[in-house]
Design an enzyme around this catalytic site. Structure first.
Site, PDB file in Angstrom:
ATOM      1  N   ARG A  31      11.949  37.526  77.988  1.00 32.98           N
ATOM      2  CA  ARG A  31      12.219  36.103  78.211  1.00 32.98           C
ATOM      3  C   ARG A  31      10.912  35.484  78.689  1.00 32.98           C
ATOM      4  O   ARG A  31      10.378  35.858  79.728  1.00 32.98           O
ATOM      5  CB  ARG A  31      13.329  35.926  79.246  1.00 32.98           C
ATOM      6  CG  ARG A  31      13.710  34.472  79.543  1.00 32.98           C
ATOM      7  CD  ARG A  31      14.975  34.464  80.404  1.00 32.98           C
ATOM      8  NE  ARG A  31      15.383  33.126  80.806  1.00 32.98           N
ATOM      9  CZ  ARG A  31      15.148  32.589  82.019  1.00 32.98           C
ATOM     10  NH1 ARG A  31      14.492  33.313  82.932  1.00 32.98           N
ATOM     11  NH2 ARG A  31      15.555  31.375  82.313  1.00 32.98           N
ATOM     12  N   ASN A  47      15.553  26.158  82.037  1.00 32.41           N
ATOM     13  CA  ASN A  47      15.801  27.088  83.128  1.00 32.41           C
ATOM     14  C   ASN A  47      16.479  26.390  84.300  1.00 32.41           C
ATOM     15  O   ASN A  47      16.033  25.331  84.758  1.00 32.41           O
ATOM     16  CB  ASN A  47      14.473  27.697  83.613  1.00 32.41           C
ATOM     17  CG  ASN A  47      14.672  28.684  84.742  1.00 32.41           C
ATOM     18  OD1 ASN A  47      15.194  29.763  84.542  1.00 32.41           O
ATOM     19  ND2 ASN A  47      14.249  28.308  85.953  1.00 32.41           N
ATOM     20  N   GLU A  48      17.597  26.954  84.783  1.00 34.15           N
ATOM     21  CA  GLU A  48      18.280  26.496  85.999  1.00 34.15           C
ATOM     22  C   GLU A  48      18.259  24.968  86.088  1.00 34.15           C
ATOM     23  O   GLU A  48      17.697  24.386  87.023  1.00 34.15           O
ATOM     24  CB  GLU A  48      17.641  27.153  87.216  1.00 34.15           C
ATOM     25  CG  GLU A  48      17.719  28.668  87.122  1.00 34.15           C
ATOM     26  CD  GLU A  48      17.040  29.421  88.249  1.00 34.15           C
ATOM     27  OE1 GLU A  48      16.478  28.767  89.147  1.00 34.15           O
ATOM     28  OE2 GLU A  48      17.056  30.666  88.227  1.00 34.15           O
ATOM     29  N   HIS A  56      22.517  33.389  86.440  1.00 36.21           N
ATOM     30  CA  HIS A  56      21.428  34.007  87.198  1.00 36.21           C
ATOM     31  C   HIS A  56      22.006  34.557  88.490  1.00 36.21           C
ATOM     32  O   HIS A  56      22.658  33.834  89.247  1.00 36.21           O
ATOM     33  CB  HIS A  56      20.327  32.981  87.486  1.00 36.21           C
ATOM     34  CG  HIS A  56      19.587  32.561  86.261  1.00 36.21           C
ATOM     35  ND1 HIS A  56      18.468  31.742  86.311  1.00 36.21           N
ATOM     36  CD2 HIS A  56      19.785  32.829  84.947  1.00 36.21           C
ATOM     37  CE1 HIS A  56      18.029  31.538  85.076  1.00 36.21           C
ATOM     38  NE2 HIS A  56      18.819  32.183  84.231  1.00 36.21           N
ATOM     39  N   TYR A  75      21.422  36.159  92.036  1.00 35.00           N
ATOM     40  CA  TYR A  75      20.584  36.477  93.185  1.00 35.00           C
ATOM     41  C   TYR A  75      21.506  36.636  94.392  1.00 35.00           C
ATOM     42  O   TYR A  75      22.574  37.242  94.279  1.00 35.00           O
ATOM     43  CB  TYR A  75      19.501  35.420  93.380  1.00 35.00           C
ATOM     44  CG  TYR A  75      18.468  35.450  92.264  1.00 35.00           C
ATOM     45  CD1 TYR A  75      17.468  36.417  92.232  1.00 35.00           C
ATOM     46  CD2 TYR A  75      18.516  34.539  91.216  1.00 35.00           C
ATOM     47  CE1 TYR A  75      16.533  36.473  91.205  1.00 35.00           C
ATOM     48  CE2 TYR A  75      17.591  34.586  90.177  1.00 35.00           C
ATOM     49  CZ  TYR A  75      16.606  35.553  90.176  1.00 35.00           C
ATOM     50  OH  TYR A  75      15.686  35.609  89.153  1.00 35.00           O
ATOM     51  N   GLU A  98      19.008  36.163  84.492  1.00 35.32           N
ATOM     52  CA  GLU A  98      18.053  36.546  85.536  1.00 35.32           C
ATOM     53  C   GLU A  98      18.830  37.295  86.605  1.00 35.32           C
ATOM     54  O   GLU A  98      19.996  37.005  86.862  1.00 35.32           O
ATOM     55  CB  GLU A  98      17.378  35.343  86.203  1.00 35.32           C
ATOM     56  CG  GLU A  98      16.245  34.714  85.460  1.00 35.32           C
ATOM     57  CD  GLU A  98      15.517  33.649  86.309  1.00 35.32           C
ATOM     58  OE1 GLU A  98      15.619  33.698  87.562  1.00 35.32           O
ATOM     59  OE2 GLU A  98      14.867  32.786  85.730  1.00 35.32           O
ATOM     60  N   TRP A 129      14.259  39.548  86.515  1.00 39.30           N
ATOM     61  CA  TRP A 129      13.131  38.709  86.931  1.00 39.30           C
ATOM     62  C   TRP A 129      12.287  39.508  87.918  1.00 39.30           C
ATOM     63  O   TRP A 129      12.814  39.956  88.926  1.00 39.30           O
ATOM     64  CB  TRP A 129      13.637  37.426  87.583  1.00 39.30           C
ATOM     65  CG  TRP A 129      12.504  36.504  87.934  1.00 39.30           C
ATOM     66  CD1 TRP A 129      11.706  36.565  89.036  1.00 39.30           C
ATOM     67  CD2 TRP A 129      12.017  35.417  87.146  1.00 39.30           C
ATOM     68  NE1 TRP A 129      10.760  35.583  89.011  1.00 39.30           N
ATOM     69  CE2 TRP A 129      10.919  34.859  87.853  1.00 39.30           C
ATOM     70  CE3 TRP A 129      12.369  34.857  85.918  1.00 39.30           C
ATOM     71  CZ2 TRP A 129      10.202  33.768  87.374  1.00 39.30           C
ATOM     72  CZ3 TRP A 129      11.658  33.775  85.460  1.00 39.30           C
ATOM     73  CH2 TRP A 129      10.589  33.238  86.170  1.00 39.30           C
TER      74      TRP A 129
END
Length: 456
Positions: A78, A154-155, A221, A223, A250, A279
């Site tokens: 990516r 992205n985001e 994503h 996290y 991610e 990531w």
């Protein structure tokens, strides 16, 4: 993820608390596309992403990273791009990125990072601006549908008014299609990609319905919001129960108990047959998220070891896209056909040299042919002792020429070709092997040459 980790962490502190299948008609399939919950190639073979992100827009000189990422087993990279929030990546630069992906047999997910945290970060671009960037690149993206995925932004929404995600994402998809893009599209969740308020989870149907080609995959994503196995599995269950296509676009690793549970992320992705993209390779503001040190694939960090070499990691679970294994021809070329050369009696023509003791052997194999061109692979194997480097040489007999190569430094002088190891695949233990490949041009006869191998 870069440049906004602390904001994403703040999101964690603020946190208080009928199946519908999309099947694009086979006749309409162009390159990578969605079929039910899966991503499939033009030939119908399922493709599951196993890769990582590379921060190209900030480190555009690190072009060796593509080969290095491939050397560790990834099938996807990516690539972080910018249309102007940072140093803009031009059409020629993006064309080179696509070429590097193809040379290294990687599927290329191109993402515009400009949108990161819109609504909360004042410098962020809108999704509509991101679409304008893709339109400016259309000339180098059209025709590459077998090899690339467009991650629109992205985001694209921060934590302020995440509800705007649905209409903004719907409009972006429709504008991409109205401008003739037939690529597989990827759309990130709001809340800095983590969807902790469940906007994407609860509105994904509307977004998927907006794509007239039914060729959009959703991206979460993961996290610190996803720091327990239960939070990960319950979120993924919601998408699986709806039959929605999803990738983990991610994620990081559990350096402390408050971080994302990376082991569950990978295990769940493998068990459900969905893709994941970690990531990131190198260059983070928070270096704990770097997978390598000094851009060197032989200097894996803890995170690098976990994602590449773990039980459910990339090396153990990645499968190369079939387009690089003869499943689909290169653009504008007829389908590869089995070689009819008489140079070898084997079904796939190949020739192997005899090794000197402690030296190396080299086996040349044709992996695909079409009028005017071919693809070949050379396997180098150490002899009875370890080697520190190798050089393979051969002479073409029928006017062939190497046009592109990966995993080796290849030079030509007339019909003579020399291939030398690159930094990451020269050292081989006794009996160990590595491979490199190349594309070539030919005029009719394409006999398989004998290859000599010299070790150092």
């Amino acid at each position: 993820m870069k440049k906004k980790l602390t904001i994403a962490g703040a999101a964690v502190l603020t946190l208080a608390a009928s199946v519908f299948m999309f099947v694009r008609p086979a006749s309409a399939a162009v390159g990578l596309h969605v079929s039910g919950r899966n991503i499939v190639e033009a030939n119908g073979q399922t493709f599951v992403m196993r890769g990582i992100s590379h921060e190209h827009t900030w480190f555009a000189n690190q072009t060796s990273s593509f080969a290095n990422i491939k050397s560790l087993g990834a099938n996807t990279v990516r690539v972080v791009l910018s249309g102007g929030r940072w140093t803009a990546n031009t059409a020629s630069d993006v064309a080179n990125v696509v070429s590097l992906c193809k040379q290294n047999r990687l599927i290329c997910v191109l993402e515009d990072h400009d949108t990161t945290g819109y609504g909360e970060d004042g410098a962020a671009y809108t999704l509509d601006q991101a679409v304008n960037y893709w339109i400016s690149l259309k000339s180098v993206l059209t025709g590459q549908e077998n090899y690339i995925v467009i991650n629109i932004g992205n985001e694209p929404i921060g934590n302020n008014n995440p509800g705007q995600w649905t209409s903004a994402t719907t409009a972006a998809i429709q504008k991409m299609r109205a401008n003739g893009f037939e690529h597989l599209l990827m759309v990130d969740a709001p809340n800095w990609g983590q969807d902790w308020q469940f906007t994407m989870r609860d509105n994904a149907q509307t977004v998927l319905d907006a794509d007239t080609q039914h060729n959009t995959v959703l991206s979460i994503h993961m996290y610190d919001v996803f720091n327990t196995a239960s939070s990960i599995t319950s979120y993924l269950d919601a998408f699986q129960s709806k039959g929605w296509p999803l990738v983990i676009g991610e994620f990081g690793w559990q350096a402390t108990s408050s971080n994302v549970d990376d082991q569950t992320v990978m295990a769940q992705a493998v068990s459900r047959g969905i893709g994941y993209l970690g990531w990131s390779w190198e260059g983070n503001n928070d270096p704990i998220l770097d997978m390598v040190t000094n851009w060197d694939p032989q200097q894996l960090t803890t995170w690098g070891q976990r994602i590449f070499n773990g039980t459910n990691g990339i090396k153990a679970t990645a499968k190369e896209a079939s387009i690089y294994r003869g499943g689909t021809p290169p653009p504008n070329s007829p389908s590869p056909t089995p070689s009819r050369t008489t140079a070898s009696p084997s079904p796939t023509p190949s020739r192997t040299t005899a090794p000197p003791t402690g030296g190396c052997t080299a086996t040349y194999s044709l992996t695909g042919q079409w009028p005017g061109g071919f693809q070949a692979e050379v396997k180098v194997t150490a002899g009875s002792a370890a080697i520190k480097g190798w050089t393979a040489t051969w002479t073409f007999a029928n006017g062939q020429a190497v046009t592109q190569a990966w995993n080796a430094t290849v030079t030509s002088s007339g019909s003579s070709v020399t291939a030398r190891n690159v930094s990451y695949n020269g050292s081989l233990g006794a009996g160990a092997s590595t491979t490199f490949g190349f594309l070539g041009s030919s005029n009719g006869t394409n006999s398989v040459p004998a290859v000599s191998c010299a070790a150092s």
